[in-house]
Design a protein around this motif. Structure first.
Motif, mmCIF file in Angstrom:
data_model
loop_
_atom_site.group_PDB
_atom_site.id
_atom_site.type_symbol
_atom_site.label_atom_id
_atom_site.label_comp_id
_atom_site.label_asym_id
_atom_site.label_seq_id
_atom_site.Cartn_x
_atom_site.Cartn_y
_atom_site.Cartn_z
ATOM 1 N N TYR A 29 0.787 -1.298 -0.132
ATOM 2 C CA TYR A 29 0.019 0.076 0.087
ATOM 3 C C TYR A 29 0.863 1.367 0.103
ATOM 4 C CZ TYR A 29 -3.832 3.275 1.719
ATOM 5 O OH TYR A 29 -4.386 4.539 1.872
ATOM 6 N N VAL A 31 0.979 5.313 -0.790
ATOM 7 C CA VAL A 31 0.318 6.524 -1.153
ATOM 8 C C VAL A 31 1.325 7.617 -1.562
ATOM 9 C CG1 VAL A 31 -1.508 6.106 0.759
ATOM 10 C CG2 VAL A 31 0.512 7.489 1.486
ATOM 11 N N VAL A 33 2.556 11.324 -0.885
ATOM 12 C CA VAL A 33 2.561 12.566 -0.030
ATOM 13 C C VAL A 33 3.399 13.512 -0.375
ATOM 14 C CG1 VAL A 33 3.103 13.191 2.561
ATOM 15 C CG2 VAL A 33 2.071 10.828 2.140
ATOM 16 N N MET A 38 5.098 7.096 -0.716
ATOM 17 C CA MET A 38 5.182 6.829 0.671
ATOM 18 C C MET A 38 4.645 5.256 0.728
ATOM 19 S SD MET A 38 3.968 8.414 4.381
ATOM 20 C CE MET A 38 3.991 7.595 5.850
ATOM 21 N N ILE A 40 3.563 2.345 2.790
ATOM 22 C CA ILE A 40 3.115 2.136 4.085
ATOM 23 C C ILE A 40 3.043 0.599 4.454
ATOM 24 C CG2 ILE A 40 0.982 2.397 5.672
ATOM 25 C CD1 ILE A 40 0.241 5.012 3.708
ATOM 26 N N PRO A 59 3.427 -0.941 16.793
ATOM 27 C CA PRO A 59 3.608 0.424 17.218
ATOM 28 C C PRO A 59 2.742 1.470 16.440
ATOM 29 C CG PRO A 59 5.917 -0.323 16.597
ATOM 30 C CD PRO A 59 4.776 -1.274 16.452
ATOM 31 N N SER A 60 2.606 2.706 16.886
ATOM 32 C CA SER A 60 1.650 3.560 16.471
ATOM 33 C C SER A 60 2.322 3.885 14.815
ATOM 34 C CB SER A 60 1.586 5.085 17.333
ATOM 35 O OG SER A 60 0.859 5.988 16.705
ATOM 36 N N SER A 62 2.459 2.159 12.471
ATOM 37 C CA SER A 62 3.358 1.083 11.673
ATOM 38 C C SER A 62 2.577 0.650 10.614
ATOM 39 C CB SER A 62 3.370 -0.022 12.574
ATOM 40 O OG SER A 62 2.314 -0.647 13.273
ATOM 41 N N GLY A 63 1.180 0.775 10.313
ATOM 42 C CA GLY A 63 0.222 0.318 9.145
ATOM 43 C C GLY A 63 -1.018 -0.450 9.553
ATOM 44 N N LYS A 64 -1.187 -0.737 10.849
ATOM 45 C CA LYS A 64 -2.134 -1.739 11.390
ATOM 46 C C LYS A 64 -3.753 -1.235 10.754
ATOM 47 C CE LYS A 64 -1.541 -0.908 15.457
ATOM 48 N NZ LYS A 64 -0.390 0.284 15.499
ATOM 49 N N THR A 65 -3.980 0.299 10.849
ATOM 50 C CA THR A 65 -5.277 0.686 10.436
ATOM 51 C C THR A 65 -5.339 0.692 8.877
ATOM 52 O OG1 THR A 65 -5.539 2.025 11.966
ATOM 53 C CG2 THR A 65 -6.775 2.439 10.211
ATOM 54 N N GLU A 189 -9.152 -1.106 17.343
ATOM 55 C CA GLU A 189 -9.035 -0.354 18.711
ATOM 56 C C GLU A 189 -10.274 -0.297 19.398
ATOM 57 O OE1 GLU A 189 -5.994 2.210 19.753
ATOM 58 O OE2 GLU A 189 -5.318 2.097 17.874
ATOM 59 N N HIS A 222 -3.744 -2.068 21.162
ATOM 60 C CA HIS A 222 -2.952 -1.743 21.863
ATOM 61 C C HIS A 222 -2.704 -2.284 23.229
ATOM 62 C CE1 HIS A 222 -0.836 1.425 19.257
ATOM 63 N NE2 HIS A 222 -2.168 1.743 18.935
HETATM 64 N N1 LIG Z 1 -3.621 8.301 2.965
HETATM 65 C C1 LIG Z 1 -2.724 8.568 3.566
HETATM 66 N N2 LIG Z 1 -1.761 9.564 3.323
HETATM 67 C C2 LIG Z 1 -0.859 9.607 3.749
HETATM 68 N N3 LIG Z 1 -0.103 9.101 4.784
HETATM 69 C C3 LIG Z 1 -1.102 8.001 5.271
HETATM 70 C C4 LIG Z 1 -2.365 7.714 4.870
HETATM 71 N N4 LIG Z 1 -2.844 6.543 5.461
HETATM 72 C C5 LIG Z 1 -1.939 6.339 6.200
HETATM 73 N N5 LIG Z 1 -0.725 7.214 6.184
HETATM 74 C C6 LIG Z 1 0.445 6.793 7.156
HETATM 75 O O1 LIG Z 1 0.670 5.909 7.300
HETATM 76 C C7 LIG Z 1 1.323 5.154 8.358
HETATM 77 C C8 LIG Z 1 0.461 4.341 8.884
HETATM 78 O O2 LIG Z 1 -0.996 4.586 9.314
HETATM 79 P P1 LIG Z 1 -1.700 3.784 10.165
HETATM 80 O O3 LIG Z 1 -2.926 4.581 10.552
HETATM 81 O O4 LIG Z 1 -2.155 2.557 9.272
HETATM 82 O O5 LIG Z 1 -0.933 3.475 11.289
HETATM 83 P P2 LIG Z 1 -1.471 2.331 12.728
HETATM 84 O O6 LIG Z 1 -0.418 1.304 12.967
HETATM 85 O O7 LIG Z 1 -2.661 2.074 12.543
HETATM 86 O O8 LIG Z 1 -1.277 3.445 13.807
HETATM 87 P P3 LIG Z 1 -1.985 3.848 15.226
HETATM 88 O O9 LIG Z 1 -1.489 2.909 15.925
HETATM 89 O O10 LIG Z 1 -1.482 5.237 15.618
HETATM 90 O O11 LIG Z 1 -3.291 4.072 14.939
HETATM 91 C C9 LIG Z 1 1.250 6.554 9.308
HETATM 92 O O12 LIG Z 1 2.584 7.082 9.300
HETATM 93 C C10 LIG Z 1 0.302 7.544 8.756
HETATM 94 O O13 LIG Z 1 0.539 8.787 8.870
#
Ligand SMILES: Nc1ncnc2c1ncn2[C@@H]1O[C@H](COP(=O)(O)OP(=O)(O)OP(=O)(O)O)[C@@H](O)[C@H]1O
Length: 249
Positions: A29, A31, A33, A38, A40, A59-60, A62-65, A189, A222
């Motif tokens: 994936y 995107v 920026v 970038m 992800i 970790p926050s 890292s790409g989970k969402t 979460e 988390h």
């Molecule tokens: N559409 C997008 N455009 C730019 N950056 C993005 C986009 N979607 C996600 N990101 C970036 O990708 C990285 C992963 O985001 P994601 O929300 O998947 O992390 P996460 O592991 O779920 O974090 P958290 O635990 O904080 O929710 C982050 O640095 C986020 O800023």
């Protein structure tokens, strides 16, 4: 109330126990920026069997969402293949994707995303009405009420979200996600905004309802205690997903 005994899902034959509900392979994936790519998610593969519970920690950032959004068909993979419930969703157009989501998925977010002007009953009923246009209004209301009762909100059917506590709102969110008896529940979460005790109660309900309905779950959390309840735990690190070996109990 036995949710499993009430109206079933149309068009979704019971899957064999070893059927994969998720089979994602080599998913990227990327995107843009500020005009730059970038990356992800990096070559993520994930297989989850029917009725299995998989937790994703890490970790926050890292790409989970992002992975959850791809599995839900709310974002598109840049490369790789994602098969959910036997459907390759990587090639679906928007209409087919909407049908796939309606028939296969329930989604619960950290913030509850309820419709503020609708009662708890109507928030849950609306989800069922959309998924099951064959049901009449009386059947929809009956099933929505029964599902709210199953999450302990039988006394709050007419309350709007603003008149419910955070834990109660999340339980409405859970009822809304599960009222259609999806084969897969994606939860980001789901207890993140709740205090420990309320969060644990919501988690209990989620596991209980999912197991009763044979719903598989992918659960971002988390909370180590929540992850420990899953059948399998995966860790996301800088866009790469790996299964975390479980300690023997
Ligand atoms: N559409 C997008 N455009 C730019 N950056 C993005 C986009 N979607 C996600 N990101 C970036 O990708 C990285 C992963 O985001 P994601 O929300 O998947 O992390 P996460 O592991 O779920 O974090 P958290 O635990 O904080 O929710 C982050 O640095 C986020 O800023």
């Amino acid at each position: 109330m036995n949710i499993a005994a009430s109206p079933g899902r149309p068009g979704s034959p019971a899957s064999a126990p070893d059927d994969a509900i998720i089979d994602a392979s080599a998913v990227d994936y990327t995107v843009q920026v500020a005009g730059k790519p970038m990356r992800i998610l990096r070559g993520v593969s994930l297989r989850v069997e029917a009725a299995q519970v998989a937790a994703i920690i890490g970790p926050s950032g890292s790409g989970k969402t992002s992975l959850l959004m791809l599995l839900a068909g709310l974002e598109r993979a840049s490369a790789g293949r994602i098969v959910v419930g036997g459907t390759d969703i990587t090639g679906l157009d928007e209409d087919a994707m909407a049908v796939f989501r309606r028939n296969t998925l329930g989604i619960v977010f950290q913030s509850f995303h309820l419709i503020p002007s609708l009662s708890a009953l109507d928030n849950v009923g609306l989800a069922l009405e959309i998924a099951r246009p064959d049901l009449d209004l009386a059947a929809v209301r009956k099933e929505a009420a029964a599902t709210l009762e199953a999450v302990g909100l039988g006394g709050r059917l007419d309350h709007r979200p603003g008149a419910l506590s955070g834990g109660e709102q999340q339980r409405v969110g859970l009822a809304r996600a599960l009222v259609t008896k999806p084969r897969l529940l994606l939860a980001d979460e789901p207890t993140g905004n709740l205090d420990q005790k309320t969060g644990a109660a919501v988690a209990d309900l989620m596991f209980d309802l999912a197991r009763r309905n044979g719903t598989a779950m992918v659960l971002i959390t988390h909370d180590p205690a929540l992850a420990a309840r899953a059948d399998r735990v995966f860790t996301m690190m800088q866009g790469e997903l790996a299964e975390t070996p479980r300690e023997k109990k």
